[in-house]
Design a protein around this motif. Structure first.
Motif, PDB file in Angstrom:
ATOM      1  N   LEU A 154      69.065 -15.031 115.178  1.00  0.00           N
ATOM      2  CA  LEU A 154      68.938 -13.483 115.071  1.00  0.00           C
ATOM      3  C   LEU A 154      69.349 -12.625 116.138  1.00  0.00           C
ATOM      4  N   ASP A 155      70.440 -11.515 115.853  1.00  0.00           N
ATOM      5  CA  ASP A 155      70.433 -10.774 117.113  1.00  0.00           C
ATOM      6  C   ASP A 155      69.384  -9.836 117.199  1.00  0.00           C
ATOM      7  N   LYS A 156      69.502  -8.661 118.020  1.00  0.00           N
ATOM      8  CA  LYS A 156      68.439  -7.586 118.527  1.00  0.00           C
ATOM      9  C   LYS A 156      67.920  -7.073 117.402  1.00  0.00           C
ATOM     10  N   LYS A 157      68.898  -7.008 116.073  1.00  0.00           N
ATOM     11  CA  LYS A 157      68.751  -6.060 115.033  1.00  0.00           C
ATOM     12  C   LYS A 157      68.110  -6.988 113.978  1.00  0.00           C
ATOM     13  N   ASN A 158      67.864  -8.188 114.256  1.00  0.00           N
ATOM     14  CA  ASN A 158      67.280  -9.242 113.273  1.00  0.00           C
ATOM     15  C   ASN A 158      68.479  -9.685 112.312  1.00  0.00           C
ATOM     16  N   ALA A 159      69.566  -9.465 112.464  1.00  0.00           N
ATOM     17  CA  ALA A 159      70.769  -9.807 111.453  1.00  0.00           C
ATOM     18  C   ALA A 159      71.172 -11.204 111.922  1.00  0.00           C
ATOM     19  N   LEU A 160      71.416 -12.085 111.034  1.00  0.00           N
ATOM     20  CA  LEU A 160      71.863 -13.346 111.015  1.00  0.00           C
ATOM     21  C   LEU A 160      72.966 -13.668 111.919  1.00  0.00           C
ATOM     22  N   ILE A 161      73.090 -14.228 113.003  1.00  0.00           N
ATOM     23  CA  ILE A 161      74.205 -14.482 113.885  1.00  0.00           C
ATOM     24  C   ILE A 161      74.880 -15.865 113.323  1.00  0.00           C
ATOM     25  N   ALA A 162      73.700 -16.866 113.250  1.00  0.00           N
ATOM     26  CA  ALA A 162      74.305 -18.359 112.966  1.00  0.00           C
ATOM     27  C   ALA A 162      73.131 -19.073 112.215  1.00  0.00           C
ATOM     28  N   ASP A 163      73.574 -20.083 111.265  1.00  0.00           N
ATOM     29  CA  ASP A 163      72.706 -20.702 110.726  1.00  0.00           C
ATOM     30  C   ASP A 163      73.084 -22.377 111.034  1.00  0.00           C
ATOM     31  N   GLU A 164      72.210 -22.909 111.573  1.00  0.00           N
ATOM     32  CA  GLU A 164      72.661 -24.474 111.900  1.00  0.00           C
ATOM     33  C   GLU A 164      71.530 -25.603 111.686  1.00  0.00           C
ATOM     34  N   VAL A 165      72.102 -26.773 111.391  1.00  0.00           N
ATOM     35  CA  VAL A 165      71.181 -27.763 111.076  1.00  0.00           C
ATOM     36  C   VAL A 165      71.122 -28.479 112.521  1.00  0.00           C
ATOM     37  N   GLN A 166      70.004 -28.457 112.884  1.00  0.00           N
ATOM     38  CA  GLN A 166      69.788 -29.075 114.307  1.00  0.00           C
ATOM     39  C   GLN A 166      69.703 -30.316 114.428  1.00  0.00           C
ATOM     40  N   GLN A 167      68.935 -30.893 113.306  1.00  0.00           N
ATOM     41  CA  GLN A 167      68.601 -32.411 113.340  1.00  0.00           C
ATOM     42  C   GLN A 167      68.427 -32.876 111.587  1.00  0.00           C
ATOM     43  N   THR A 168      68.770 -34.063 111.669  1.00  0.00           N
ATOM     44  CA  THR A 168      68.563 -34.877 110.293  1.00  0.00           C
ATOM     45  C   THR A 168      67.595 -35.869 110.621  1.00  0.00           C
ATOM     46  N   GLY A 169      66.762 -36.235 109.915  1.00  0.00           N
ATOM     47  CA  GLY A 169      65.775 -37.261 110.148  1.00  0.00           C
ATOM     48  C   GLY A 169      65.563 -38.076 108.920  1.00  0.00           C
ATOM     49  N   THR A 170      64.268 -38.725 108.753  1.00  0.00           N
ATOM     50  CA  THR A 170      64.046 -39.669 107.918  1.00  0.00           C
ATOM     51  C   THR A 170      63.507 -39.065 106.418  1.00  0.00           C
TER      52      THR A 170
END
Length: 248
Positions: A154-170
């Motif tokens: 989120l940016d300083k106005k709490n608007a969504l900048i990006a949405d990313e899956v960082q890890q996939t596990g079991t």
């Protein structure tokens, strides 16, 4: 001979004439399909239960086939329309009547729904659109068969900048590295983040490991001016907010 011939003619004359049965029409009129469409047009999706809404989808995906039993079999196997769309294609193909093409089409529909949900939150102040945010996270993660660790930047106005899956596990564990989380937030110039991960078991209750990992990320991010607004756990049975539970 003559008399015998007359008797035979009389005998055969008395036999009933058997006419060939009329062939049944190859395909009955689609009155049921028409009624479903009319109910949908009149009342929208809420006018139909899950299996009938799925049946409407399957009309187009599997033409010239009675799709009602297929729709019911899918719901019986996976539980709901959302779970059908969230199921992996190989599992969908295990249901009689669903081939590779229909399974792929269902996944395209699921991806389209997720894209629409993401469009509702992207670039907007997510904290004031919390319900839409949760709907998006559920559509993206609730029915995954493996754990995913997702970060909303989120940016300083709490608007969504990006949405990313960082890890996939079991099925019950995903490795998370706090420094990598913070590093990515700095790369995107994010002022705040929301952590999200799913529990394939369906139960969204946070584990002790979930709580400890969240606190480690908070401790790593805070000195760099990055706030962790929440850690949401998504399951088929609902979702849990660690902030709401006063765990962070």
């Amino acid at each position: 001979m003559g008399e015998t011939g007359d008797d035979e003619r009389g005998f055969f004359a008395e036999l009933p004439i058997r006419r060939p049965a009329k062939a049944e029409p190859a395909e009955k009129p689609h009155y049921h399909r028409d009624r479903l469409r009319e109910r949908f047009v009149a009342g929208g999706a809420d006018a139909l239960p899950d299996y009938e809404l799925l049946e409407l989808l399957l009309f187009r995906l599997i033409p010239r086939v009675d799709t009602k039993p297929i729709a019911k079999a899918l719901i019986a196997r996976f539980g709901s329309l959302a779970e059908v769309l969230g199921a992996p294609a190989p599992l969908l193909e295990e249901v009689k009547g669903i081939g590779p093409a229909a399974a792929t089409d269902l996944k395209v529909i699921a991806a389209t729904a997720q894209r629409m949900a993401r469009g509702e939150v992207r670039g907007r102040e997510v904290l004031s659109n919390w319900t839409q945010l949760l709907d998006y996270c559920r559509s993206a993660m609730a029915f995954e068969t493996r754990e995913q660790f997702r970060i909303l930047f989120l940016d300083k106005k709490n608007a969504l900048i990006a949405d990313e899956v960082q890890q996939t596990g079991t099925v019950d564990h995903t490795p998370v590295y706090p420094r990598e989380v913070v590093k990515r937030a700095l790369e995107l110039s994010a002022s705040a983040i929301i952590l999200v991960h799913n529990h394939p078991s369906g139960d969204p209750t946070p584990s002790r490991a979930d709580i400890e990992m969240t606190k480690q990320i908070i401790d790593t991010a805070k000195p760099l001016g990055i706030a962790v607004h929440d850690h949401i756990i998504i399951g088929r049975k609902g979702n849990t907010s660690m902030k709401g539970l006063l765990l962070i």
